[in-house]
Design an enzyme around this catalytic site. Structure first.
Site, mmCIF file in Angstrom:
data_model
loop_
_atom_site.group_PDB
_atom_site.id
_atom_site.type_symbol
_atom_site.label_atom_id
_atom_site.label_comp_id
_atom_site.label_asym_id
_atom_site.label_seq_id
_atom_site.Cartn_x
_atom_site.Cartn_y
_atom_site.Cartn_z
ATOM 1 N N CYS A 2 0.825 -1.221 -0.013
ATOM 2 C CA CYS A 2 -0.013 -0.002 0.168
ATOM 3 C C CYS A 2 0.974 1.375 -0.007
ATOM 4 C CB CYS A 2 -0.913 -0.080 1.262
ATOM 5 S SG CYS A 2 -1.855 -1.492 1.216
ATOM 6 N N TRP A 75 -3.746 -1.822 -1.621
ATOM 7 C CA TRP A 75 -4.069 -3.074 -2.096
ATOM 8 C C TRP A 75 -4.673 -4.131 -1.354
ATOM 9 C CZ3 TRP A 75 -0.913 -7.891 -2.287
ATOM 10 C CH2 TRP A 75 -1.385 -8.702 -3.491
ATOM 11 N N LYS A 485 6.400 -11.685 -18.252
ATOM 12 C CA LYS A 485 6.265 -10.283 -18.432
ATOM 13 C C LYS A 485 5.105 -10.142 -19.400
ATOM 14 C CE LYS A 485 8.563 -8.159 -16.610
ATOM 15 N NZ LYS A 485 8.727 -9.413 -15.545
HETATM 16 C C1 AGP Z 1 7.914 -9.242 -12.013
HETATM 17 O O1 AGP Z 1 7.418 -8.457 -13.135
HETATM 18 C C2 AGP Z 1 6.783 -9.217 -10.947
HETATM 19 N N1 AGP Z 1 6.437 -7.708 -10.662
HETATM 20 C C3 AGP Z 1 6.906 -10.022 -9.728
HETATM 21 O O2 AGP Z 1 6.990 -11.183 -10.170
HETATM 22 C C4 AGP Z 1 8.221 -9.448 -8.903
HETATM 23 O O3 AGP Z 1 9.285 -9.955 -9.668
HETATM 24 C C5 AGP Z 1 8.204 -10.346 -7.536
HETATM 25 O O4 AGP Z 1 6.972 -10.176 -6.890
HETATM 26 C C6 AGP Z 1 9.199 -10.357 -6.508
HETATM 27 O O5 AGP Z 1 9.508 -8.881 -6.140
HETATM 28 P P1 AGP Z 1 10.964 -8.514 -5.632
HETATM 29 O O6 AGP Z 1 11.943 -8.775 -6.554
HETATM 30 O O7 AGP Z 1 10.654 -6.997 -4.955
HETATM 31 O O8 AGP Z 1 10.994 -9.563 -4.328
#
Ligand code: AGP
Length: 608
Positions: A2, A75, A485
């Site tokens: 959030c 969120w 992606k």
């Molecule tokens: C990737 O594009 C997503 N936003 C998501 O999978 C992200 O990589 C995952 O939540 C891990 O986040 P972090 O690297 O901040 O730990």
């Protein structure tokens, strides 16, 4: 995930709060709200939906005036998105108003207790329990009351609190969820993330766990839960303001794709000295390495996909066994971890709840934890034994691109550092890698310079509803990222398969017109990939190949091709991921998707 903003000063709070929330909307945005103190009351205006809904409400309701306020974009975790579940939340008699990022794990017990004590709740949220608890234990001393309730709640929280009995102080508390204090002239701020206040001040305090900030117009005092004053170091944020803005691009994601040469350069160059990888921040000795039985890599999402590349690279070059696991599985599978294990944690935000929990589990079991993180001072960074920071700068788009690429380059440097220390590669091989590493930013620049051919291909396939990615070895690792992606920003169903696995079931999904993205950059298995391409073509697939620029023979077998420059096999993912990022971006753009803030997603998932 959030967004929190708070203000105390001489100016009207509402416009400052809204400006800050707008910069944080990417962190979570199914509802938003503000609370502003005025004449011994705290006015709360909040609504479901995007920040614009709140702005419209505030346009109509000019009564929300005052110079002390807190704001929030949400969120949802506990309680579905709705006006009443939006933050800020007030205690029953309006004495306390709270904004919160995190999860109160024992909120149901506390809620039942307070209801039993005669308290009336209006929302389904865990956050309201905090406001009600404050009012329930309030004895006139606000700091004592805060300390009291902190002893009652368990979970993760970044809190902004206003008490209507004390309009000269804004209260902020942090545990396991990031929160900063912005230091201005006769005005001060709080925020869950720097972009919210960077245009107001560049001087901040980063609150650590269990710290309570009492923020007045002319000064900030930080206490621990023993009511001892904590001395805080002022941090100067030298990000360009444009670094947190779009800089002329249509979306943050495209801006951040185009920033990758600079981000990778910024990550590599300080650590390449006289042709050597120098990782001064690492306290890992040769003895430490030699006593390792294995390396375990733990992460989520794209960071996990970096880990899959790292597994191939470490085992091939350093010859240490590597296990890899997604954090949400690792933390609950009783992993076999001890002091002979190095746990490598990868995270852009450094706040991902599952990854942080996996880190803590690993430390509890005696492992040494090395993390690769993009946010300085984040929870994962603070709790690791060693931290290798990626200098990607702020990554705003929910779909990671530049952080992913800088994590890859950090992995290569770690691999070379360990291989050099253990002598698992010759000096000549080492130098070849170093030469490629030095060229990497330029090769990335070259690869993303031609977006036209990728845009043309995206315009042909953006209406497809199923797209498969296949690859072998590091191309399989990459197919995971290419598929994620695409699906996370275009909402197209996509799967990534090890190409050799297709015949064990998934190939039944291939039919006339199915689009298959075949990654064939890994030289040693190129011929095998050609067989897999023929295999899916024979069943009617349309094939988009991605390979190195010397493999022109592939043209006879596929319908579309993306070429990348040649480089050593370990570093191929840094180039091959780029057309996949752009392919996903242009397809999502054709589909008019909300690319920077995809539905249901948040930039940092700080809850389970
Ligand atoms: C990737 O594009 C997503 N936003 C998501 O999978 C992200 O990589 C995952 O939540 C891990 O986040 P972090 O690297 O901040 O730990």
């Amino acid at each position: 995930m959030c967004g929190i903003v708070g203000y105390i000063g001489g100016n009207q709070a509402t416009p400052i709060l809204l400006n800050g929330l707008e910069k944080l909307e990417y962190r979570g945005y199914d509802s938003a709200g503000v609370a502003v103190y005025h004449n011994n009351a705290v006015n709360v205006v909040k609504s479901k939906g995007r920040l614009k809904n709140l702005c419209d409400l505030l346009e109509q309701d000019q009564s929300v005036t005052g110079t002390l306020g807190i704001g929030h974009t949400r969120w949802a975790t506990h309680g579905e998105p709705s006006d009443i579940n939006s933050h800020p939340h007030s205690s029953e008699h309006g004495t306390f108003v709270v904004v919160h990022n995190g999860i109160i794990e024992n909120y149901l017990y506390l809620r039942d207790y307070l209801i039993g004590e005669g308290k009336h709740f209006t929302s389904e949220t865990d956050t309201e329990v905090i406001a009600q608890l404050l009012e329930y234990y309030y004895n006139g001393n606000i700091l004592d009351t805060i300390i009291k309730i902190l002893s009652k709640i368990t979970g993760a929280y970044a809190l902004g609190i206003i008490c209507k009995d004390n309009p000269d102080t804004l209260y902020a508390i942090r545990k396991d969820s990031p929160l900063i204090v912005g230091l201005g002239k006769n005005e001060n701020f709080i925020a869950s993330d720097i972009p919210a206040i960077i245009d107001k001040t560049r001087n901040i305090y980063r609150l650590n766990d269990n710290e309570i900030a009492l923020i007045k117009r002319d000064g900030v005092a930080v206490y621990n839960t023993a009511k001892e004053i904590i001395t805080k170091n002022k941090v100067y944020i030298d990000w360009d303001i444009t670094a947190a803005e779009k800089d002329g691009y249509k979306h943050f994601m495209l801006k951040e794709i185009m920033e990758q040469p600079k981000a990778v350069h910024n990550t590599i160059s300080p650590r390449l000295i006289n042709g050597q990888v120098v990782l001064d921040e690492l306290k890992l000795s040769e003895q430490d390495l030699k006593k390792l039985n294995k390396i375990v890599i733990v992460a989520c999402g794209s960071a996990y996909h970096v880990g899959v590349v790292a597994k191939y690279a470490i085992e091939k070059v350093v010859r240490i066994p590597v296990e890899i696991d997604i954090a949400s599985e690792f933390r609950y599978r009783d992993p076999i971890i001890d002091e002979h294990v190095l746990v490598l944690v990868i995270s852009q935000s450094g706040e991902t709840a599952d990854t942080l929990a996996a880190l803590r589990e690993s430390k509890k079991l005696g492992a040494r934890v090395l993390s690769i993180v993009n946010v300085v001072g984040s929870s994962i960074a603070n709790e690791s034994d060693d931290v290798l920071y990626t200098w990607a700068g702020p990554e705003i788009s929910v779909a990671t691109t530049k952080a992913y690429s800088t994590q890859l380059s950090m992995v290569y440097m770690l691999v070379l550092y360990m291989a050099d220390m253990l002598g698992t590669i010759s000096k000549q091989e080492y130098q070849t890698y170093i030469t490629d590493l030095e060229k990497l930013p330029v090769l990335i620049e070259k690869t993303i310079s031609d977006t036209k051919s990728i845009q043309a291909v995206a315009s042909k396939y953006f209406q497809y509803e199923n797209i498969f990615f296949i690859g072998r070895n590091i191309d399989y690792a990459l197919s995971l990222e290419g598929s994620l992606k695409l699906k996370e920003i275009s909402y197209i169903h996509s799967e990534a398969y090890a190409a050799g696995e297709l015949k064990h079931g998934s190939i039944s999904l291939i039919e006339d017109g199915t689009l298959v993205v075949a990654l064939a950059t890994y030289e040693a298995l190129f011929d095998k990939m050609m067989s897999n391409i023929k295999e899916v073509k024979a069943r009617g697939a349309t094939v988009l190949s991605l390979t190195t620029e010397d493999k022109i023979m592939i043209e006879s077998e596929t319908d579309e091709i993306f070429y990348i420059p040649k480089i050593n096999s370990m570093m191929l993912p840094s180039l091959a991921v780029l057309p996949l990022q752009l392919f996903a971006y242009y397809i999502a753009n054709h589909r008019d998707c909300d690319i920077d803030k995809p539905r249901n997603l948040a930039k940092s998932v700080t809850v389970e």
